[in-house]
Motif scaffolding. Structure first.
Motif, short mmCIF file in Angstrom:
data_model
loop_
_atom_site.label_atom_id
_atom_site.label_comp_id
_atom_site.label_asym_id
_atom_site.label_seq_id
_atom_site.Cartn_x
_atom_site.Cartn_y
_atom_site.Cartn_z
N VAL B 75 0.88 -1.17 0.00
CA VAL B 75 0.00 0.00 0.00
C VAL B 75 0.92 1.22 0.00
O VAL B 75 1.11 1.89 1.01
CB VAL B 75 -0.92 -0.01 1.24
CG1 VAL B 75 -1.87 1.18 1.23
CG2 VAL B 75 -1.74 -1.30 1.26
N GLU B 77 3.09 4.42 -2.57
CA GLU B 77 3.14 5.21 -3.80
C GLU B 77 4.18 4.65 -4.77
O GLU B 77 4.10 4.85 -5.96
CB GLU B 77 3.52 6.67 -3.48
CG GLU B 77 2.55 7.40 -2.56
CD GLU B 77 1.33 7.93 -3.31
OE1 GLU B 77 1.19 7.63 -4.50
OE2 GLU B 77 0.52 8.64 -2.67
N PHE B 98 -1.65 4.00 -4.83
CA PHE B 98 -2.06 4.00 -3.43
C PHE B 98 -3.58 3.88 -3.28
O PHE B 98 -4.08 3.12 -2.45
CB PHE B 98 -1.57 5.27 -2.72
CG PHE B 98 -2.08 5.35 -1.32
CD1 PHE B 98 -1.49 4.61 -0.31
CD2 PHE B 98 -3.21 6.12 -1.02
CE1 PHE B 98 -1.99 4.65 0.99
CE2 PHE B 98 -3.72 6.16 0.27
CZ PHE B 98 -3.11 5.42 1.27
N GLY B 99 -4.32 4.62 -4.11
CA GLY B 99 -5.78 4.61 -3.97
C GLY B 99 -6.36 3.23 -4.18
O GLY B 99 -7.18 2.75 -3.38
N SER B 101 -4.70 0.38 -3.99
CA SER B 101 -4.19 -0.49 -2.92
C SER B 101 -5.03 -0.36 -1.66
O SER B 101 -5.41 -1.37 -1.05
CB SER B 101 -2.74 -0.11 -2.56
OG SER B 101 -1.82 -0.74 -3.40
N ALA B 102 -5.32 0.89 -1.27
CA ALA B 102 -6.08 1.10 -0.03
C ALA B 102 -7.48 0.50 -0.17
O ALA B 102 -8.00 -0.14 0.75
CB ALA B 102 -6.17 2.60 0.28
N HIS B 103 -8.08 0.70 -1.36
CA HIS B 103 -9.41 0.13 -1.59
C HIS B 103 -9.37 -1.40 -1.54
O HIS B 103 -10.22 -2.03 -0.92
CB HIS B 103 -9.95 0.60 -2.93
CG HIS B 103 -11.22 -0.09 -3.32
ND1 HIS B 103 -12.45 0.29 -2.83
CD2 HIS B 103 -11.45 -1.17 -4.11
CE1 HIS B 103 -13.39 -0.52 -3.30
NE2 HIS B 103 -12.80 -1.41 -4.09
N ALA B 105 -7.22 -3.26 -0.01
CA ALA B 105 -6.98 -3.68 1.39
C ALA B 105 -8.28 -3.66 2.17
O ALA B 105 -8.62 -4.63 2.87
CB ALA B 105 -5.95 -2.75 2.04
N GLU B 106 -9.04 -2.57 2.04
CA GLU B 106 -10.29 -2.46 2.80
C GLU B 106 -11.30 -3.51 2.35
O GLU B 106 -11.98 -4.13 3.16
CB GLU B 106 -10.86 -1.04 2.66
CG GLU B 106 -10.05 -0.04 3.49
CD GLU B 106 -10.25 1.41 3.09
OE1 GLU B 106 -9.64 2.26 3.73
OE2 GLU B 106 -11.00 1.68 2.11
N ILE B 118 -0.39 -5.41 5.96
CA ILE B 118 -0.39 -4.23 5.11
C ILE B 118 1.00 -3.60 5.14
O ILE B 118 1.53 -3.33 6.21
CB ILE B 118 -1.42 -3.19 5.62
CG1 ILE B 118 -2.81 -3.83 5.75
CG2 ILE B 118 -1.45 -1.96 4.73
CD1 ILE B 118 -3.49 -4.17 4.47
N GLN B 120 3.65 -0.59 4.02
CA GLN B 120 3.92 0.73 3.45
C GLN B 120 5.21 0.73 2.64
O GLN B 120 5.46 1.66 1.88
CB GLN B 120 4.01 1.78 4.57
CG GLN B 120 2.66 2.10 5.17
CD GLN B 120 2.72 3.29 6.09
OE1 GLN B 120 3.72 3.48 6.79
NE2 GLN B 120 1.67 4.08 6.12
N TYR B 179 -14.11 -0.75 -7.14
CA TYR B 179 -13.34 0.50 -7.03
C TYR B 179 -14.08 1.58 -7.81
O TYR B 179 -14.44 1.38 -8.97
CB TYR B 179 -11.94 0.28 -7.61
CG TYR B 179 -10.97 1.41 -7.36
CD1 TYR B 179 -10.75 1.88 -6.07
CD2 TYR B 179 -10.27 1.98 -8.42
CE1 TYR B 179 -9.85 2.91 -5.84
CE2 TYR B 179 -9.36 3.01 -8.20
CZ TYR B 179 -9.15 3.47 -6.91
OH TYR B 179 -8.25 4.47 -6.69
#
Lengths: 113, 385
Positions: B75, B77, B98-99, B101-103, B105-106, B118, B120, B179
């Motif tokens: 997650v 950049e 990142f966007g 990835s975060a989605h 992950a959630e 997770i 970084q 997404y």
């Protein structure tokens, strides 16, 4: 649960526990400075990781099958191989009881190294 | 909306890396391998993906046994190039997304209950980079796609089961599809075919077995359990069978998320959720929540509908025992029921299904097929609704 496979061990948590010191030493070799330190003074390097005398001897002798049996994971072993000038095929040839050239002769593409 | 536009299963032979870096791809020993990827790259150019999700395994470059995750998602950049013990390859760092990835992950954690590690930071290595080299050649200034690493443990047992990896692939597809931004995604699952890397049988490979396995992967993506495989097959394959199974299967799950489930009862919650979604889409009902108290209060009606639903589900379950139960078929049945009687029935079904879904969530053992759950539908459906 895990069935045996001919001529190999299966890297489970018991083997991982046995090989803990060896694998930590190998993991350190992912840093250029640590590789230099290993090449400069193997004995001092091995002592830093608390290896037993038997484990140190396996590295001294470049006994790759012995290192596997002592719990070194194959992907960690590659790092010691690299630091000592022994690529995967050279280590593999030793484990098969062959010379490097004999092993390469068994491959379809001898130049694919 | 996000869309998975392609899935690729491929190898990650480590020596490909230095061959690319030293411009040796046209040497006789290597040319056949690189030539085989020319049509793959042409296909990818037509697909015009924005992001590659690379399901791979680290080889003790950036992850170590001190703490070793079963599934780890990047997650970030950007991702640095790792040093596996042989030096750092001269490659530009890999841009992330990142966007997305975060989605993902959630979605994987909340919706699909995958307990991810997770990350970084991940320094990517040959398991990730060789597939990128083969499919998305870089230029001096960078790579033609953004990429997201998803690392799977295949080097220290206990490994995640092949079934679990298949379900990870299904979840990944659903995550991308939900997404909200436009993004075209290629999923790469990477791992070896049969190969033995230690012992007297070092270098062992079995093409016949590999072809058999690929055929099965194509014809029966929904998996047979480990116990169903014959011991001889395992022996023929060598230990790297684990890499093959578990690394490539996420990609198969992505490709086959509509395949019928091998064990319908285990997926009860998913089926109910899909039915609910389908009914909501079909009927365009937005205020089901407001109607909930009224529906709940109408006990007799609720019980009648409950029996109707239970009856249908029993039928489906019986069908599943004889053959297979497709989520699509169940969805169609219930949708038809709503269509026959009108919107009000659909609203009531939605209310009931909310209760069913909650109960399924509360009671369903997610990870093992238990005797208790195999009789679970009546338990859910014949309650006091």
């Amino acid at each position: 649960m895990l069935r045996p496979i001919p001529d190999t061990s299966i890297f489970d948590l018991r083997l991982a526990q046995r090989g803990r010191r060896l694998n930590k030493l190998c993991a350190a070799l992912c840093s250029p400075a640590e590789r230099d330190a290993f090449k400069r003074d193997e004995e001092a390097f091995m002592s830093r990781f608390g290896l037993t005398d038997a484990e140190k001897d396996l590295i001294r002798k470049r006994d790759f099958q012995g290192l596997i049996d002592a719990g070194t994971n194959i992907y960690y072993l590659l790092k010691i191989g690299s630091a000592t000038g022994n690529g995967l095929y050279k280590m593999g040839a030793q484990m098969r009881g062959e010379t490097y050239e004999q092993f390469l002769a068994t491959r379809n593409m001898r130049g694919a190294v | 909306m996000g869309k998975v536009v392609g899935g690729i299963g491929l190898s990650h032979v480590p020596s490909v890396g230095p061959v690319v870096d030293r411009n040796r791809t046209q040497e006789p020993a290597w040319k056949p391998l690189f030539d085989a990827y020319v049509p793959v790259r042409e296909w990818l150019q037509r697909l015009k993906p924005h992001v590659a999700i690379v399901v791979y395994n680290d080889h003790a470059a950036d992850f170590s046994f001190d703490k070793y995750p079963t599934f780890a998602l990047g997650v970030a950049e950007r991702y640095a190039i790792g040093d596996e013990g042989f030096g750092t390859r001269p490659l530009p760092e890999v841009p992330g997304d990142f966007g997305l990835s975060a989605h993902v992950a959630e979605s994987l954690v909340y919706e699909h209950e995958f307990d991810l590690t997770i990350c970084q930071e991940i320094a990517v290595e040959h398991g990730f980079l060789v597939p990128m080299n083969l499919c998305f050649p870089h230029a001096a200034h960078g790579w033609p796609v953004r990429a997201i690493p998803l690392q799977v443990n295949v080097i220290q047992h206990p490994l995640p089961t092949a079934r679990r990896c298949y379900r990870l692939g299904q979840a990944l597809r659903a995550a991308v599809a939900s997404y909200p931004a436009e993004v075209r995604v290629v999923v790469m699952g990477t791992g070896g075919m049969s190969h033995q890397l230690q012992g007297k049988r070092f270098g062992f490979m079995n093409e016949k077995f590999d072809q058999w396995f690929l055929d099965r992967l194509e014809a029966e993506p929904a998996l047979r359990s480990r116990s169903e495989r014959s011991a001889e097959r395992d022996e023929e394959a060598g230990p790297a069978r684990d890499e093959r199974d578990d690394e490539e299967l996420p990609h198969r799950g992505v490709a086959h998320d509509t395949a019928e489930q091998a064990d319908p009862a285990r997926h009860a919650g998913d089926v109910v959720r899909r039915v609910l979604d389908a009914l909501q889409r079909r009927r365009g009902i937005e205020q089901a929540g407001e109607r909930q108290p009224r529906v709940d209060g109408d006990g007799a009606r609720g019980r009648r509908i409950g029996r109707l639903v239970a009856g249908r589900l029993h039928l489906d379950r019986a069908a599943a025992r004889g053959g297979r139960l497709g989520a699509g078929r169940l969805r169609a049945q219930l949708g038809d029921a709503g269509g026959e009687v009108g919107g009000e029935l659909a609203r009531i079904l939605i209310a009931l299904l909310r209760v069913l879904l909650q109960r399924a969530r509360d009671t369903m053992p997610r990870e093992k097929t238990s005797e208790r759950w195999s009789g679970g539908w009546p338990e859910i459906c014949s309650g006091d609704m």
